[in-house]
Design a protein around this motif. Structure first.
Motif, PDB file in Angstrom:
ATOM      1  N   GLU A 111      65.334  45.636  20.171  1.00  0.00           N
ATOM      2  CA  GLU A 111      65.661  45.638  21.507  1.00  0.00           C
ATOM      3  C   GLU A 111      65.516  46.442  22.588  1.00  0.00           C
ATOM      4  O   GLU A 111      65.724  44.944  23.588  1.00  0.00           O
ATOM      5  N   GLN A 112      64.280  47.060  22.720  1.00  0.00           N
ATOM      6  CA  GLN A 112      64.311  47.741  23.501  1.00  0.00           C
ATOM      7  C   GLN A 112      63.039  46.796  23.922  1.00  0.00           C
ATOM      8  O   GLN A 112      62.448  46.614  24.780  1.00  0.00           O
ATOM      9  N   LEU A 113      61.907  46.524  22.631  1.00  0.00           N
ATOM     10  CA  LEU A 113      60.941  44.548  23.366  1.00  0.00           C
ATOM     11  C   LEU A 113      61.668  44.220  23.937  1.00  0.00           C
ATOM     12  O   LEU A 113      61.153  43.698  25.380  1.00  0.00           O
ATOM     13  N   LEU A 114      62.613  43.715  23.903  1.00  0.00           N
ATOM     14  CA  LEU A 114      63.583  42.088  24.507  1.00  0.00           C
ATOM     15  C   LEU A 114      63.456  42.575  25.910  1.00  0.00           C
ATOM     16  O   LEU A 114      64.163  41.978  26.439  1.00  0.00           O
ATOM     17  N   GLN A 115      64.319  44.134  25.847  1.00  0.00           N
ATOM     18  CA  GLN A 115      64.390  44.002  27.759  1.00  0.00           C
ATOM     19  C   GLN A 115      63.254  44.836  28.306  1.00  0.00           C
ATOM     20  O   GLN A 115      63.633  45.515  28.953  1.00  0.00           O
ATOM     21  N   GLY A 116      61.647  44.464  27.466  1.00  0.00           N
ATOM     22  CA  GLY A 116      61.148  45.056  28.653  1.00  0.00           C
ATOM     23  C   GLY A 116      60.791  46.448  27.947  1.00  0.00           C
ATOM     24  O   GLY A 116      59.632  46.964  29.099  1.00  0.00           O
TER      25      GLY A 116
ATOM     26  N   ILE B 208      56.333  45.699  16.094  1.00  0.00           N
ATOM     27  CA  ILE B 208      56.680  46.147  15.371  1.00  0.00           C
ATOM     28  C   ILE B 208      56.414  47.756  14.339  1.00  0.00           C
ATOM     29  O   ILE B 208      55.891  48.891  13.936  1.00  0.00           O
ATOM     30  N   CYS B 209      56.380  46.654  13.273  1.00  0.00           N
ATOM     31  CA  CYS B 209      55.673  47.347  12.127  1.00  0.00           C
ATOM     32  C   CYS B 209      55.140  47.548  11.663  1.00  0.00           C
ATOM     33  O   CYS B 209      53.854  48.419  11.068  1.00  0.00           O
ATOM     34  N   MET B 210      53.837  47.313  12.427  1.00  0.00           N
ATOM     35  CA  MET B 210      52.204  48.021  12.209  1.00  0.00           C
ATOM     36  C   MET B 210      51.468  48.399  13.929  1.00  0.00           C
ATOM     37  O   MET B 210      50.852  49.558  13.759  1.00  0.00           O
ATOM     38  N   SER B 211      52.554  48.633  14.880  1.00  0.00           N
ATOM     39  CA  SER B 211      53.139  49.750  15.778  1.00  0.00           C
ATOM     40  C   SER B 211      52.028  49.677  16.685  1.00  0.00           C
ATOM     41  O   SER B 211      51.557  50.422  16.911  1.00  0.00           O
ATOM     42  N   CYS B 212      51.042  48.532  16.775  1.00  0.00           N
ATOM     43  CA  CYS B 212      50.091  47.766  18.045  1.00  0.00           C
ATOM     44  C   CYS B 212      50.456  46.518  18.548  1.00  0.00           C
ATOM     45  O   CYS B 212      51.611  46.426  17.545  1.00  0.00           O
ATOM     46  N   PRO B 213      49.770  46.782  19.698  1.00  0.00           N
ATOM     47  CA  PRO B 213      50.245  45.279  20.637  1.00  0.00           C
ATOM     48  C   PRO B 213      49.545  44.251  19.327  1.00  0.00           C
ATOM     49  O   PRO B 213      48.556  44.486  19.469  1.00  0.00           O
ATOM     50  N   VAL B 214      50.366  42.942  19.676  1.00  0.00           N
ATOM     51  CA  VAL B 214      49.525  41.628  19.076  1.00  0.00           C
ATOM     52  C   VAL B 214      49.319  40.896  20.341  1.00  0.00           C
ATOM     53  O   VAL B 214      49.725  40.505  21.042  1.00  0.00           O
ATOM     54  N   LEU B 215      47.521  40.423  20.444  1.00  0.00           N
ATOM     55  CA  LEU B 215      47.297  39.414  21.712  1.00  0.00           C
ATOM     56  C   LEU B 215      47.002  38.056  21.041  1.00  0.00           C
ATOM     57  O   LEU B 215      46.612  37.994  19.982  1.00  0.00           O
ATOM     58  N   ILE B 216      47.337  37.487  21.842  1.00  0.00           N
ATOM     59  CA  ILE B 216      47.522  36.054  21.141  1.00  0.00           C
ATOM     60  C   ILE B 216      46.643  35.804  22.011  1.00  0.00           C
ATOM     61  O   ILE B 216      46.406  35.384  22.979  1.00  0.00           O
ATOM     62  N   GLY B 217      45.568  34.826  21.482  1.00  0.00           N
ATOM     63  CA  GLY B 217      43.940  34.129  22.202  1.00  0.00           C
ATOM     64  C   GLY B 217      44.424  32.401  21.859  1.00  0.00           C
ATOM     65  O   GLY B 217      45.319  31.296  20.992  1.00  0.00           O
ATOM     66  N   TYR B 218      44.013  31.595  22.759  1.00  0.00           N
ATOM     67  CA  TYR B 218      43.957  30.177  23.148  1.00  0.00           C
ATOM     68  C   TYR B 218      42.951  29.283  23.819  1.00  0.00           C
ATOM     69  O   TYR B 218      42.242  30.399  24.741  1.00  0.00           O
ATOM     70  N   GLY B 219      42.310  29.016  23.024  1.00  0.00           N
ATOM     71  CA  GLY B 219      40.731  27.901  23.285  1.00  0.00           C
ATOM     72  C   GLY B 219      40.631  27.343  22.119  1.00  0.00           C
ATOM     73  O   GLY B 219      40.921  26.558  21.065  1.00  0.00           O
ATOM     74  N   LEU B 220      39.881  27.116  22.424  1.00  0.00           N
ATOM     75  CA  LEU B 220      38.557  25.661  21.162  1.00  0.00           C
ATOM     76  C   LEU B 220      37.205  26.353  21.304  1.00  0.00           C
ATOM     77  O   LEU B 220      36.460  27.188  21.950  1.00  0.00           O
ATOM     78  N   THR B 221      36.713  25.689  20.587  1.00  0.00           N
ATOM     79  CA  THR B 221      35.304  25.542  19.407  1.00  0.00           C
ATOM     80  C   THR B 221      34.538  25.094  20.918  1.00  0.00           C
ATOM     81  O   THR B 221      33.747  25.492  21.792  1.00  0.00           O
ATOM     82  N   GLU B 222      35.009  24.065  22.032  1.00  0.00           N
ATOM     83  CA  GLU B 222      34.116  24.034  23.047  1.00  0.00           C
ATOM     84  C   GLU B 222      34.438  24.219  24.557  1.00  0.00           C
ATOM     85  O   GLU B 222      33.613  24.671  24.917  1.00  0.00           O
ATOM     86  N   THR B 223      35.361  25.501  24.254  1.00  0.00           N
ATOM     87  CA  THR B 223      35.226  26.755  25.137  1.00  0.00           C
ATOM     88  C   THR B 223      35.014  27.940  24.382  1.00  0.00           C
ATOM     89  O   THR B 223      34.959  29.055  25.657  1.00  0.00           O
ATOM     90  N   SER B 224      33.814  27.754  23.379  1.00  0.00           N
ATOM     91  CA  SER B 224      33.563  29.222  23.308  1.00  0.00           C
ATOM     92  C   SER B 224      34.356  30.547  22.457  1.00  0.00           C
ATOM     93  O   SER B 224      34.101  31.906  22.851  1.00  0.00           O
ATOM     94  N   GLY B 225      35.427  29.452  22.138  1.00  0.00           N
ATOM     95  CA  GLY B 225      36.394  30.600  22.006  1.00  0.00           C
ATOM     96  C   GLY B 225      37.514  30.663  23.065  1.00  0.00           C
ATOM     97  O   GLY B 225      37.720  30.233  23.496  1.00  0.00           O
TER      98      GLY B 225
END
Length: 699
Positions: free
Chosen positions: A396-401, A443-460
């Motif tokens: 709930e805390q996360l969803l409220q920012g 929450i369970c790992m108590s650390c941020p999860v960064l989401i990456g988007y890319g392709l082999t064609e963009t070197s990751g």
């Protein structure tokens, strides 16, 4: 909480378990966000650049380090005695009898053994000299077909130093695809392991006329029979050859524009394509990605276990080496205490390594989630109640920012030990991560999860989230090494003039965009690359994005019918449909796959006569609509589809696991097919959305 002055704005900051993060713009919080990327010249089609991107974009991590050898050399000079690469000692294998009587082989492993940057540098130089002594001309490609391990990256660094482009091949590829890559790239020298040498490489010796030398990364050569014209060495032998090489050949240092890697795709939809990545591409990508990881340095430990033939893992490890992080090697079979090759009561690699950084694909996160549930189920009733109460509060805390660290150590500390207990950052890539899984892991790992988007064609990665934005499809803002523009896709109904947010195909430009494909021309229709008037390269991703108010990007669609499942397998929907239409119970079929799921489902317009015949044998009656709704007939059609799929030699992940029987035929009048009776996937998906959610276990 305090304030920092940055980019002329006041940015509120809060500490997330020791890591300072900007807490203002959680994606799920409906408020006016701060600008994080902007459209140049105010054009809604872009290009969009990050507000912290320098003029001309970010191209290097450190001044003068414009090639991979120079980048690694600078790190060696800064941290010569620091740990660089670590491998866990294999003591022995032993059999373990399961409760059901089955016997499985388990590994008995010791501690991690570390080699310093200085030692690795000496090995790289010796190996490079050894390769030069075998008359490999600069510019000649050297292939690596090997599991993820320290020897993989050592071989790659030696090749980079000697201007030998590295050809990467997935160990999961079949012999035909491996031979295709070696033949197309004209490889004469190949690094591999004993296991792969015996299971795959030996079988293609006669198919690759250019192959002359094979280097086995294991210390002992296998029992593979000698083949005329091909010499097999151990990697240790080549290093020794280089150390004793009296007429040392000076390395011909590569230039930034020189080819560094020919990275072959997974080839799940046909023969793999080789993506051409230069030193400048990979250095720029490293600079951009590392700019989004705060505090990256020699106090960090990264766990390497994903395939190094994938741009996600290779980019992550090159970035770690650039900043002095140590890399400990593992595998999915030994990663955790519960992994299949770890004997009962023994410790998995993460328990010993205790990494601070880890990259994973969504399938791994789903496995972690399952492991957490198993651990919670083993708690007492009171402990379970406290866990669920604490989890609900933090969610709930996360969803409220907001981010409260209350309970993080007391309640979730035990759970976090699944991944070593010291993680400060997780990176997810390769496929979309389900929102609830994102929140759960954070929450369970108590650390941020960064989401990456890319392709082999963009070197990751070409975009990365900031660790707090959590929304389906959200992938963050462009990295400072690249820019993104939107191209209208009229067929899909997406334009940059759409309200409230501009939409269109994502086109990425910048120094991280690959040179192209090996032996493919733009006229082939497969390239997707273009250059603008200033010589900047752009790549058309085929993904459809929507630019949010803060400049971040959300992936909302895919132009092609190629879908990557959660585990990373590619499914060509059209190919599967052609195969399944041979089933006698099918009149028409639409295959659907979600990148957030691990399996394929299908909508089927059944053949009336065929289905009525099956219903009669089962003594089922009713109207046509009623028959199509019966689960028994759904199962019969599913079984028939699976038999057709096996005859067509489809891969297991391409075969639908669940099916919906549709009583009404699809006609142009229904809007579900074109006048030529081609499927309209967007309309079909919209029409059957509730059924899709049901087949994927939703409410």
């Amino acid at each position: 909480m305090h304030a920092d002055e940055q980019q002329g704005q006041i940015i509120e900051r809060e500490t997330w378990d020791g890591m300072e993060v900007d807490m203002k713009d959680l994606a799920l919080q409906m408020m006016t966000p701060s600008e994080r990327a902007r459209a140049l010249e105010g054009d809604p089609s872009g290009p969009y650049v990050a507000v912290d991107a320098p003029p001309g974009l970010l191209r290097v991590d450190f001044p003068g380090a414009d090639t991979l050898p120079r980048l690694f050399s600078q790190t060696v000079q800064r941290y010569p005695k620091a740990d660089c690469l670590g491998t866990r000692e294999l003591i022995r294998e032993e059999n373990e009898t399961q409760p059901n009587g089955r016997v499985f082989k388990k590994l008995v492993l010791g501690e991690f053994r570390w080699q310093s940057f200085e030692v690795i540098s000496r090995r790289v130089t010796a190996l490079g000299l050894g390769l030069a002594s075998l008359d490999i001309e600069p510019g000649s490609p050297v292939a690596i077909l090997c599991e993820t391990r320290a020897e993989w990256i050592i071989a790659a660094l030696a090749c980079f130093q000697r201007k030998y482009p590295v050809v990467t091949l997935y160990v999961s590829l079949g012999e035909e695809a491996i031979a295709h890559g070696l033949i197309q790239s004209k490889v004469s020298h190949l690094f591999t392991s004993t296991k792969l040498l015996e299971s795959k490489v030996e079988g293609i010796f006669g198919q690759v006329p250019t192959l002359r030398h094979v280097f086995c990364v294991d210390p002992v050569v296998s029992t593979v029979k000698p083949t005329p014209g091909i010499t097999i060495y151990t990697m240790v032998e080549v290093e020794a050859l280089g150390a004793q090489y009296k007429e040392a050949v000076p390395a011909i240092e590569p230039k930034p524009e020189d080819l560094a890697v020919i990275m072959y795709t997974s080839g799940s939809t046909g023969l793999p394509k080789g993506v051409l990545l230069s030193h400048a591409n990979l250095v720029a990508a490293s600079a951009g990605q590392c700019s989004r990881i705060p505090g990256l340095g020699c106090t960090d430990t990264y766990v390497g276990y994903l395939p190094l033939a994938h741009v996600l893992e290779l980019g992550a490890e090159l970035s770690c080496l650039a900043y002095g992080c140590r890399i400990g090697y593992s595998s999915p079979l030994t990663l955790t205490d519960q992994s299949s090759k770890i004997r009962k009561g023994a410790r998995g690699d993460l328990s010993l390594l205790k990494p601070t950084l880890m990259a994973a694909v969504p399938e791994i996160f789903e496995r972690i989630k399952t492991s957490v549930f198993e651990r919670v189920a083993g708690m007492g009733a009171a402990q379970r109640s406290v866990f669920h109460l604490a989890f609900s509060y933090r969610r709930e805390q996360l969803l409220q920012g907001r981010n409260s660290t209350l309970f993080s150590r007391i309640v979730f500390g035990r759970v976090a030990t699944l991944l070593g207990g010291r993680l400060r950052l997780l990176l997810s890539g390769g496929a979309p991560l389900a929102l609830e899984t994102h929140i759960f892991i954070s929450i369970c790992m108590s650390c941020p999860v960064l989401i990456g988007y890319g392709l082999t064609e963009t070197s990751g990665a070409c975009t990365i989230t900031n660790g707090k934005e959590m929304g389906a499809g959200r992938v963050g803002v462009p990295l400072p090494c690249c820019k993104v523009r939107l191209q209208d896709w009229s067929e899909g109904g997406y334009t940059s003039q759409d309200k409230p947010n501009p939409r269109g195909e994502i086109v990425v430009g910048g120094p991280n965009v690959a040179l192209g494909y090996l032996r493919y021309s733009d006229s082939s229709g497969l390239a997707g690359f273009e250059a603008d008037g200033e010589g900047e390269r752009w790549f058309h991703t085929g993904d459809v994005g929507e630019v949010q108010a803060d400049g971040s990007i959300k992936i909302i669609d895919r132009k092609k019918d190629l879908v990557k499942l959660q585990a990373g397998e590619y499914v060509a929907l059209g190919k599967v449909e052609v195969a399944l239409k041979t089933c006698p119970l099918v009149d028409n079929i639409c295959v659907y796959a979600s990148s957030m799921q691990s399996y394929v489902v299908a909508f089927v317009v059944p053949n009336r006569a065929g289905l009525l015949g099956v219903a009669k044998t089962r003594c089922l009656d009713g109207s046509w609509q009623e028959l199509c709704a019966k689960s028994e007939l759904e199962n019969d059609v599913l079984q028939a589809l699976q038999e057709a799929a096996q005859k067509a030699k489809l891969q297991k992940f391409e075969i639908p696991k669940k099916v919906l029987l549709v009583s009404e035929p699809w006609t142009p009048e229904s809007g579900l097919v074109t006048d030529a009776y081609k499927l309209k996937r967007k309309e079909l998906t919209s029409r059957f959305r509730p059924d899709i959610e049901r087949m994927y276990g939703g409410k």
